[in-house]
Design a protein around this motif. Sequence first.
Motif, PDB file in Angstrom:
ATOM      1  N   ASP A  30       6.348 -25.968  -1.022  1.00 28.29           N
ATOM      2  CA  ASP A  30       5.031 -25.966  -1.655  1.00 28.29           C
ATOM      3  C   ASP A  30       5.190 -25.801  -3.150  1.00 28.29           C
ATOM      4  N   ARG A  36       7.518 -30.794   2.110  1.00 27.10           N
ATOM      5  CA  ARG A  36       6.150 -30.610   1.658  1.00 27.10           C
ATOM      6  C   ARG A  36       5.135 -30.649   2.799  1.00 27.10           C
ATOM      7  N   THR A  84      -0.787 -32.374  -2.642  1.00 26.18           N
ATOM      8  CA  THR A  84      -1.431 -31.187  -2.086  1.00 26.18           C
ATOM      9  C   THR A  84      -2.924 -31.197  -2.369  1.00 26.18           C
TER      10      THR A  84
END
Length: 404
Positions: free
Chosen positions: A224, A371, A231
């Motif tokens: 992250d 991710r 995102t």
Amino acid sequence: MDTAPAVAPLPDHLSTAQVAKLLGIKRETVYAYVSRGLLPRVTIPGRRGSWFRSDQVEALQRNASRPVHSGLAERIRTRITLLTDDAQYYRGLDVRELADTRSFPEVCALLWESGAVHIPVVAENSQPSADPMMRPIDVIRAALGLDAARQTVRGDLSRDGVVRTAGEHIGAAVAALPLLGRPLGRRKHQLDPVTAGLWPRLTRQRADPHRLAVLRAALVLLADHELAASTTAARVAASVRTDISGVMLAALGAMDSPLHGGAPATARRLLQEAVRDPDAVISTHLAENRRPAGFGHLVYREQDPRAEHLLAGIRVLPGIDAHLRSVSTRLVDEWRTRRGWFPNTDFALALFAEATQQRDGAGEAVFTIARLAGWTAHALEEYQEEPMRFRLHAVYVGPRPGDR
């Protein structure tokens, strides 16, 4: 000026830099608020610098005569990832320490605030008909779409349902990539299923503890990074209550771009050129004052902590080509010294791929698999917010009715 805290800050306190960003003002203005008694400053034992209670900052923001935030991004509150002073934390824990001590599924559990996370990865090829020439990110996208279609229950936004489905999707994404080498025995190497399953799909090179440790660290470090483009896409999808399958596919659309998920491939091409002629590559970028691919960052100022951690492990890999190691070190040293350009994770993934003879698109695959964890964490967080909050209003600048 504030210095980096000795440990990660408390979730209900904000640093001077965070207050300035939230209110859309300079640090000096924050201190002016303090001196005028508008914003109390507190000290926290074991933490250096000035700190402010988040509820008092919010009260100041509400009482302002005009909006002091600069946009929607400043109103997206998160408890997942903190980026501050060229350091990164997952839920208050330094990612560099996590990269040394936690497996990828364990970091998923941390990010998702869940118990043990099950990520099933089959050892053999699950899709033998997949074209070995397909880009890894296309294989991953197809695998997620197919796995989503197979789900017997769609639209489950409960934490347990999201965690279960996300784990299955990650396993399916890894297993869909064509095998290049022999499957690894997890017990022999003491590996988690993602690291074990991904390695023989990246390269034919023999696995050893050092190489596997770098891969595991990369997955953890890249899981992250706050509100990166993909995102943000994930949160937009989650805000309209798309389930986790749709969230991942929406984020993949933004990930599949030369400036985001494809950046490691660009950095790898630069590194390959430098191996052939380092003098030309170094001098050209210096002469044109053109920042090279894999260097610099929009968030970090002096170093990318994730890249520094990975590069330290890559440079001591057993059997790494001496010329490759020398050239990569020279690029970093010269560009940092002469222009302040520091390496980022794109460069680290590029060097890892070259050092271990990974397939084309391997860096993109590692980045994307990692991710998936962060997108899931942000989806879970966004599901707790009011829906539809990303419905923005545009400023129309085209022709008006009657102009033509």
